[in-house]
Design a protein around this motif. Structure first.
Motif, PDB file in Angstrom:
ATOM      1  N   TRP A  42       0.813  -1.221   0.000  1.00 12.47           N
ATOM      2  CA  TRP A  42       0.000   0.000   0.000  1.00 12.47           C
ATOM      3  C   TRP A  42       0.844   1.267   0.000  1.00 12.47           C
ATOM      4  N   TYR A  73      -8.612  -1.396   1.935  1.00 11.27           N
ATOM      5  CA  TYR A  73      -8.162  -2.762   2.204  1.00 11.27           C
ATOM      6  C   TYR A  73      -8.732  -3.728   1.165  1.00 11.27           C
ATOM      7  N   HIS A 267      -3.086  -7.123  -3.051  1.00  2.00           N
ATOM      8  CA  HIS A 267      -2.661  -7.329  -1.654  1.00  2.00           C
ATOM      9  C   HIS A 267      -1.231  -6.841  -1.509  1.00  2.00           C
ATOM     10  N   GLN A 280      -1.385  -5.310   8.437  1.00  7.32           N
ATOM     11  CA  GLN A 280      -1.598  -4.165   7.569  1.00  7.32           C
ATOM     12  C   GLN A 280      -0.837  -4.299   6.251  1.00  7.32           C
ATOM     13  N   LYS A 284      -3.730  -4.027   3.405  1.00  2.00           N
ATOM     14  CA  LYS A 284      -3.975  -2.626   3.064  1.00  2.00           C
ATOM     15  C   LYS A 284      -3.527  -2.390   1.629  1.00  2.00           C
ATOM     16  N   SER A 307     -13.195  -1.323   1.619  1.00  2.00           N
ATOM     17  CA  SER A 307     -12.524  -2.592   1.328  1.00  2.00           C
ATOM     18  C   SER A 307     -13.130  -3.215   0.081  1.00  2.00           C
ATOM     19  N   THR A 349     -10.905  -9.140   7.442  1.00  2.00           N
ATOM     20  CA  THR A 349     -10.075  -9.776   6.421  1.00  2.00           C
ATOM     21  C   THR A 349      -9.875 -11.249   6.747  1.00  2.00           C
ATOM     22  N   HIS A 366      -9.500  -4.807  11.257  1.00  2.00           N
ATOM     23  CA  HIS A 366      -8.713  -3.583  11.155  1.00  2.00           C
ATOM     24  C   HIS A 366      -9.590  -2.386  11.485  1.00  2.00           C
ATOM     25  N   ASN A 371      -5.212  -3.572  15.020  1.00  2.80           N
ATOM     26  CA  ASN A 371      -5.286  -4.748  14.150  1.00  2.80           C
ATOM     27  C   ASN A 371      -5.340  -5.984  15.053  1.00  2.80           C
TER      28      ASN A 371
END
Length: 516
Positions: A42, A73, A267, A280, A284, A307, A349, A366, A371
């Motif tokens: 990310w 996400y 991802h 993360q 993310k 997401s 997730t 998240h 997390n």
């Protein structure tokens, strides 16, 4: 008399409106161009904080022309399950796309709905991983497989996109185009083996040196790891080059002004503690949307959490198409329009099994601050298995662990984890310090457990039984033994998306997975 006149006037207005919509030219309807990169972290683009000079001018330019989300996400940290969420609007354990096999989905996917609505649908690269059925003709008007040695070359994407846009125009239809850029997936540029694959013959527009990149905090400092990270960022650069080619083709087709461009990564980076994790750095994603004339340029959305499960309802809302009731996400169209909407506080997730079919079920929650992770397999008897074990950083950590006590501790944790984990992302964004037993965070742990149980119950998660037994390692081991047996059966009987898995070659399998 006045009432009759008003009714007649209303009828004329409605009839004119309907006719106007019906007569609307296909070229005037909104197109959707959905662009994914493969395994890009990310924070790798410059617009998301990367300090490497000129690493991503095309990604950055796209963001400056639209909106970028700071809290975006995907649902799953591995390829096919992640991509399945975008196209189905369902969590992987709900749709059945838990692994790398085809699924008998009882609902229409996004491209199937758009196909019926008169859209020209197409997928360029990774048609297999973007589909639930092996019969692509039921989903896509156009699908192109790019040869392995060609899928890292910008000109390849320009050529294929030109062809797709031309076909949509020839058919006089608006388009829903999905293009999947191969970089920065392994093998990275200049990795061992790239000469054989042909990738090394097609360098990025800028080649970075080791002294120009930094090792992520979640990996130890070592020259071999530094080299792999350098290779990764050179692949990020090449992915950006390919994005530039896709956008150039869109402009060449004259469709820029009427096309919504959506950009994500499927991802995180293919390194330990990133891809295949619910941390993360595993789930993310950079998420950018450019909607000419609608979204204010250079907008940064810092509050709304979105997401992958929200993608399908949002696209259908944008196109004014009725949303199926079974969708599990929410539309964030109001946010795109600059309106206030109820904030999503949590994103859920999951990871179920790797590309070979080895199950290691994980669930994650998240928030902007925390997390929480549940590892049903982490009883101490099993080792986590992922593709990263075949590459330099993992092998180097294994070697370093023989003499460095800190690396050994970290390496052992990578392999075995803990049943439950909690991280304070404001203090520890790279998930280095598990706070699950810290009394200061007892209330947060209790809250996260409750949220996890509610979500698993509401989505009929097969892992709920394990979650309820999270304090009983013997019970978890028993449930994992059952899961491994079922996973092996799937690997040995279903129509698989890869040519081999834990049971061997998959050629000849025809049975599709059916959610029980």
């Amino acid at each position: 008399m006045k009432s009759i006149y008003n009714s007649l006037l209303l009828f004329v207005f409605l009839t004119a409106s309907i006719n106007t919509f019906a007569d609307k030219k296909p070229s005037e309807k909104l197109n959707i161009l959905f662009i994914t990169v493969d395994d890009m972290n990310w924070d790798s683009p410059g617009i998301y904080g990367n300090k490497i000079k000129s690493i991503s001018p095309n990604i950055d330019g796209l963001a400056e022309g639209g909106i970028r989300f700071q809290h975006a996400y995907v649902q799953s940290p591995n390829c096919s399950p992640s991509r399945g969420v975008f196209q189905s609007g369902l969590y992987p354990h709900t749709s059945g796309m838990r692994g790398f096999y085809f699924v008998d989905l009882p609902h229409e996917t996004l491209p199937q709905i758009l196909l019926k609505e008169g859209y020209y649908t197409g997928v360029i690269n990774k048609a297999i991983d973007s589909s639930f059925s092996p019969d692509f003709d039921d989903t896509w008007n156009y699908y192109d497989k790019i040869d392995g040695k060609e899928k890292r070359i910008p000109s390849t994407y320009y050529k294929h996109m030109n062809k797709f846009f031309s076909e949509a125009k020839k058919n006089k239809k608006p388009f829903y185009g999905v293009v999947n850029i191969a970089d920065p997936h392994k093998l990275f540029y200049n990795d061992p083996g790239t000469q054989k694959e042909g990738y090394v013959n097609h360098p990025p527009s800028i080649i970075y040196k080791k002294n120009e990149v930094e090792i992520p905090e979640f990996l130890p400092n070592h020259p071999k790891i530094q080299q792999e990270i350098t290779n990764y960022y050179n692949s990020v650069k090449r992915a950006d080059d390919c994005l530039g080619a896709v956008l150039a083709s869109l402009k060449n087709a004259g469709a820029e002004k009427n096309t919504i461009v959506i950009f994500v990564s499927d991802h995180g980076m293919a390194l330990p503690f990133a891809k295949s994790s619910c941390y993360q750095n595993g789930v993310k994603t950079p998420w950018i949307i450019k909607w000419p004339g609608k979204i204010k340029q250079n907008t940064v959305e810092k509050e709304m959490m979105i997401s992958a499960v929200d993608f399908m309802p949002t696209v259908l809302d944008i196109l004014s198409i009725n949303k199926p009731e079974h969708l599990q996400g929410i539309s964030f169209l109001p946010t795109l329009e600059g309106k206030k909407q109820k904030q999503t506080e949590l994103v859920f997730t999951e990871f179920n099994e790797n590309a070979g079919g080895t199950p290691r079920p994980i669930r994650g929650i998240h928030s902007k601050k925390y997390n929480y992770v549940f590892n049903s397999w982490a009883t101490g008897d099993l080792i986590f298995k992922s593709a990263a074990q075949s590459h330099a950083s993992y092998k180097t950590m294994k070697q370093m662990a023989q003499t460095d006590i800190d690396v050994k501790r970290r390496f052992d944790y990578l392999n075995h984890r803990a049943v439950e984990e909690l991280y304070d992302l404001e203090k520890d964004p790279n998930a280095l310090n598990n706070l699950i037993d810290d009394p200061k965070y007892a209330d947060i742990v209790r809250q996260m457990r409750g949220e996890m149980q509610n979500w698993m119950e509401n989505t009929d998660d097969y892992l709920l039984t394990a979650f309820l037994a999270k304090e009983d390692k013997a019970k978890l081991a028993e449930l994992m033994a059952k899961e491994e047996k079922e996973a092996y059966f799937r690997a040995s009987s279903l129509k698989w998306k890869r040519h081999k898995n834990t049971s061997g070659k998959t050629k000849g399998h025809t049975k599709l997975y059916i959610v029980q």
